[in-house]
Design an enzyme around this catalytic site. Structure first.
Site, short mmCIF file in Angstrom:
data_model
loop_
_atom_site.label_atom_id
_atom_site.label_comp_id
_atom_site.label_asym_id
_atom_site.label_seq_id
_atom_site.Cartn_x
_atom_site.Cartn_y
_atom_site.Cartn_z
N GLU A 234 0.84 -1.21 0.00
CA GLU A 234 0.00 0.00 0.00
C GLU A 234 0.87 1.26 0.00
O GLU A 234 0.56 2.25 -0.67
CB GLU A 234 -0.91 0.03 1.24
CG GLU A 234 -1.89 -1.13 1.35
CD GLU A 234 -1.32 -2.30 2.14
OE1 GLU A 234 -0.12 -2.61 1.98
OE2 GLU A 234 -2.06 -2.92 2.91
N TRP B 63 19.65 -41.31 -11.93
CA TRP B 63 18.95 -40.08 -12.30
C TRP B 63 17.80 -40.43 -13.23
O TRP B 63 18.01 -41.07 -14.26
CB TRP B 63 19.92 -39.09 -12.94
CG TRP B 63 19.36 -37.72 -12.79
CD1 TRP B 63 18.64 -37.04 -13.72
CD2 TRP B 63 19.41 -36.90 -11.62
NE1 TRP B 63 18.23 -35.83 -13.19
CE2 TRP B 63 18.69 -35.71 -11.92
CE3 TRP B 63 19.98 -37.04 -10.35
CZ2 TRP B 63 18.54 -34.68 -11.00
CZ3 TRP B 63 19.82 -36.00 -9.44
CH2 TRP B 63 19.11 -34.84 -9.77
N LEU C 15 21.90 -29.49 -3.26
CA LEU C 15 20.61 -28.89 -2.88
C LEU C 15 20.58 -27.38 -3.03
O LEU C 15 19.92 -26.69 -2.26
CB LEU C 15 20.21 -29.32 -1.45
CG LEU C 15 20.16 -30.83 -1.20
CD1 LEU C 15 19.69 -31.11 0.23
CD2 LEU C 15 19.24 -31.54 -2.19
N1 LIG Z 1 17.16 -38.70 -8.79
C1 LIG Z 1 16.43 -37.60 -9.06
C2 LIG Z 1 16.32 -36.54 -8.13
N2 LIG Z 1 16.98 -36.62 -6.94
C3 LIG Z 1 17.01 -35.54 -5.95
O1 LIG Z 1 17.87 -34.45 -6.33
C4 LIG Z 1 18.99 -34.37 -5.44
C5 LIG Z 1 20.26 -33.88 -6.14
O2 LIG Z 1 20.34 -32.51 -6.03
P1 LIG Z 1 21.60 -31.68 -6.63
O3 LIG Z 1 22.86 -32.33 -6.15
O4 LIG Z 1 21.45 -30.30 -6.10
O5 LIG Z 1 21.45 -31.73 -8.12
C6 LIG Z 1 19.09 -35.75 -4.89
O6 LIG Z 1 19.77 -35.87 -3.71
C7 LIG Z 1 17.63 -36.11 -4.70
O7 LIG Z 1 17.06 -35.47 -3.58
N3 LIG Z 1 15.59 -35.46 -8.48
C8 LIG Z 1 14.99 -35.35 -9.69
O8 LIG Z 1 14.32 -34.33 -9.96
N4 LIG Z 1 15.09 -36.34 -10.58
C9 LIG Z 1 15.77 -37.46 -10.32
O9 LIG Z 1 15.83 -38.32 -11.21
ZN LIG Z 2 1.01 -2.86 5.93
#
Ligand SMILES: Nc1c(N[C@@H]2O[C@H](COP(=O)(O)O)[C@@H](O)[C@H]2O)[nH]c(=O)[nH]c1=O
Ligand SMILES: [Zn+2]
Ligand SMILES: NC(=O)C1=CN([C@@H]2O[C@H](COP(=O)(O)OP(=O)(O)OC[C@H]3O[C@@H](n4cnc5c(N)ncnc54)[C@H](OP(=O)(O)O)[C@@H]3O)[C@@H](O)[C@H]2O)C=CC1
Length: 348
Positions: free
Chosen positions: A53, A178, A212
């Site tokens: 606002e 993956w 992460l």
């Molecule tokens: N395997 C899998 C996932 N896995 C998730 O992603 C994390 C990896 O994160 P980073 O190291 O930041 O890339 C892994 O620890 C798990 O939590 N995610 C997905 O979208 N698709 C996939 O097939």
């Molecule tokens: Zn306010």
């Protein structure tokens, strides 16, 4: 679209520009309309900064020499009830009263204890004509994280996982596999930038060594959270690299080392999801995305402690492994993400 809805839609669009930037405050947008024209706009841009606002009124004051005259015949639209309390900024209800804006249209009531209807009452007591509840569901939905924190005393919980086309979550030999493609990966990083924290279980931390963080999208990194009861994880893992604040839930110690915060839970045998989420709430973490693994996600599903599930089904196949998880709720969306299918479920 009826006029009130049209201007409220603009408020929502403005509010959403602050996605990921105002937590634990709500996202709020405001427009000021004079004689069928928008003469000022504003939104709450960053945590601790001016409210929507204030920015909208200032926009009018900057743009028009006769601003004060125009405001006397205007309507202010705001997606959340104007505040009535002295927080980091003075009450917005007082500002609207000060400029004697005769009409206010409010998207939804603010459930926050210190407001909760008091802003609306204040305006009405000053003789302002107030309409409440325009695009109410959309306004509440935009701030579902804020509403969950204020009303349930826990963060908004998003479960996210990937499964193979034949229903597996991961191999069962402690290896990483993956499942999804690059587009989904980018999307997940964008989601991370929108939430306050990202959480994983111990096995995922050990097997995947995830970072992460937000590498494939723009935006800030969320805090990281890991459940490691006996502090068995190796300190060389990415999670402990001090690049981002990381909360480690355990039963061994409490304390801070660099950006790693050890939080001890008294009871690791019961109500872990509830205790954990209450601790995050106490740390002003308004939303969390739980990225696995299966065991961790299942404990939250069993406890009914989730609000939204985002499930990717990739084209990959596994011949055996950890079976994919099931949620019961309402499927609200299904779309393609590259070659993957993305389903969104709500726990309701
Ligand atoms: N395997 C899998 C996932 N896995 C998730 O992603 C994390 C990896 O994160 P980073 O190291 O930041 O890339 C892994 O620890 C798990 O939590 N995610 C997905 O979208 N698709 C996939 O097939
Ligand atoms: Zn306010
Ligand atoms: N397809 C996907 O989207 C994803 C796949 N993965 C894959 O999944 C596999 C790992 O999954 P999974 O084995 O299920 O393991 P998790 O990552 O879920 O870790 C489980 C461990 O975390 C601790 N923990 C989790 N929740 C609780 C709780 N409520 N109370 C107490 N302790 C808890 C326990 O550790 P403790 O032993 O200390 O008791 C538990 O054994 C890996 O292969 C990984 O690559 C991982 C993430 C996403």
């Amino acid at each position: 679209m009826p006029t009130n809805e049209l201007y409220m839609r603009r408020c929502l669009d403005l509010a959403a520009l602050a996605r990921g930037a105002v937590s634990p405050n709500p996202m709020v947008g405001a427009v000021i309309v004079y004689n069928g024209n928008i003469i000022g706009e504003g939104y709450h841009q960053k945590y601790g900064g001016a409210h929507a606002e204030v920015n909208a009124v200032n926009d009018v004051l900057e743009r028009f020499d006769n601003a004060e005259e125009l405001l006397l015949q205007s309507t202010i639209y705001v997606s959340l009830e104007p505040c009535a309390h002295y927080g980091k900024t003075p009450p917005c209800a007082d500002l609207i009263i000060k400029y004697r804006i005769p009409n206010a249209v409010v998207g939804c009531r603010d459930p926050f204890d210190q407001v909760d209807g008091k802003g609306i009452e204040k305006l009405q007591a000053a003789g302002i004509n107030v309409t409440v509840g325009v695009l109410e569901q959309e306004c509440r939905h935009l701030n579902r994280r804020f509403f969950t924190r204020v009303q349930k005393h826990r963060p908004y919980i998003i479960l996210k996982w990937a499964q193979t086309s034949n229903g597996f979550f991961a191999p069962d030999d402690n290896s990483q596999f993956w499942i999804t493609g690059l587009e989904s990966r980018k999307l997940v990083h964008q989601w991370r930038a929108e939430e306050d924290a990202v959480l994983v279980g111990k096995n995922t931390a050990a097997i995947d060594n995830p970072q992460l963080n937000v590498r494939y999208a723009e935006g800030r990194n969320p805090k990281r959270v890991v459940i490691d009861r006996r502090l068995e994880l190796d300190s060389s893992l990415h999670l402990f690299d001090n690049s981002v604040e990381t909360l480690i839930f355990n039963e061994v110690k409490a304390g801070i080392t660099g950006r790693n915060k050890y939080i001890a839970l008294e009871d690791f045998d019961r109500y872990v999801p509830q205790y954990l989420m209450y601790q995050l709430y106490l740390q002003d973490i308004q939303s969390v995305i739980i990225e696995g693994g299966a065991h961790t996600l299942q404990t939250f599903i069993d406890a009914g402690m989730w609000d939204e599930a985002r499930i990717f089904t990739g084209t990959a196949v596994l011949n055996k492994g950890i079976p994919a998880l099931q949620v019961t709720g309402t499927k609200v969306d299904e779309q393609q993400s590259g070659d993957d299918l993305l389903e969104i479920w709500y726990n309701a």
